[in-house]
Each structure stands twice: as C-alpha cells, then as structure tokens.
Design a protein around this motif. Structure first.
Motif: not given
Length: 119
Positions: A34-36, A38-40
């Motif tokens: 989730d959150g950052a 997930r983006w990484r």
C-alpha cells in the motif's frame, strides 16, 4: 482513408491498448503493498515503464494522425481503443465481458466502421 492514415490509426490503437494493459499489469499486482511501497514496487517493474513508453509513442502517433484527419473524425475512430482494451483485459486479466459490454463493443465497432467508410 489513405494507407498512411490507416497505418497511423492502427499504430495509435496498438500503442494505446498496450499502454493501458501494461499499466493494469503494473497496478494489479496483489503483492505490491500500500501507499508509497506500492508505488516503489510498480516503479521497479517493467510494466510501468512499458506503459509509459507506449504512451510517449502513442502521443507522437496521435499528433501525426490528427495532422491528417479532422479532430471530430479522429476522435470517433479512436473510440475503437475502448474495444481493443476491453478485449485485451478479457484475454490477459480474465475480466468479465457482460452482455451489455458486448453490445457496447458491437455498437462502437459499427460506429467506427461507418465513420471509417465515410471517408
């Protein structure tokens, strides 16, 4: 429709569809977190970069396509992208094609065929 316009249209549809499907593959990983995080996770996968590359090339092909056809016709012809993306989603991600969506595919395809044949 000239051969160049038809070719640019097919390139446009292909690149848009590939970009959308690549983004779905990047975003749909259940292990992404989730959150950052997930983006990484998405940034580390090739699908995101394939999608971004497809979109950059799609932009160039779209501009070339629009330089040869009226915007009103180009937008109508580009609506076939929705059909290609729905079929790709079904084939690659097992997404549902309900009877109403199939009807939509048929209607959009018919409309694009009419616009394309009209010159």
């Amino acid at each position: 429709m000239s051969l160049l316009v038809a070719t640019l249209w097919l390139v446009n549809v292909t690149l848009d569809t590939c970009g959308q499907l690549a983004f779905k593959a990047a975003a749909g990983d259940p292990d992404a977190g989730d959150g950052a995080a997930r983006w990484r996770h998405m940034a580390a996968r090739p699908w995101l970069w394939l999608g971004l590359s497809a979109y950059a090339l799609h932009l160039a092909s779209w501009i070339a396509f629009l330089s040869l056809v009226a915007l009103s016709k180009g937008m109508l012809l580009a609506s076939i992208n929705m059909v290609a993306i729905m079929i790709g989603g079904r084939l690659l991600f097992r997404e549902k094609l309900t009877p109403l969506r199939v009807l939509g595919i048929l209607l959009v395809s018919t409309g694009v065929a009419i616009v394309g044949a009209a010159g």
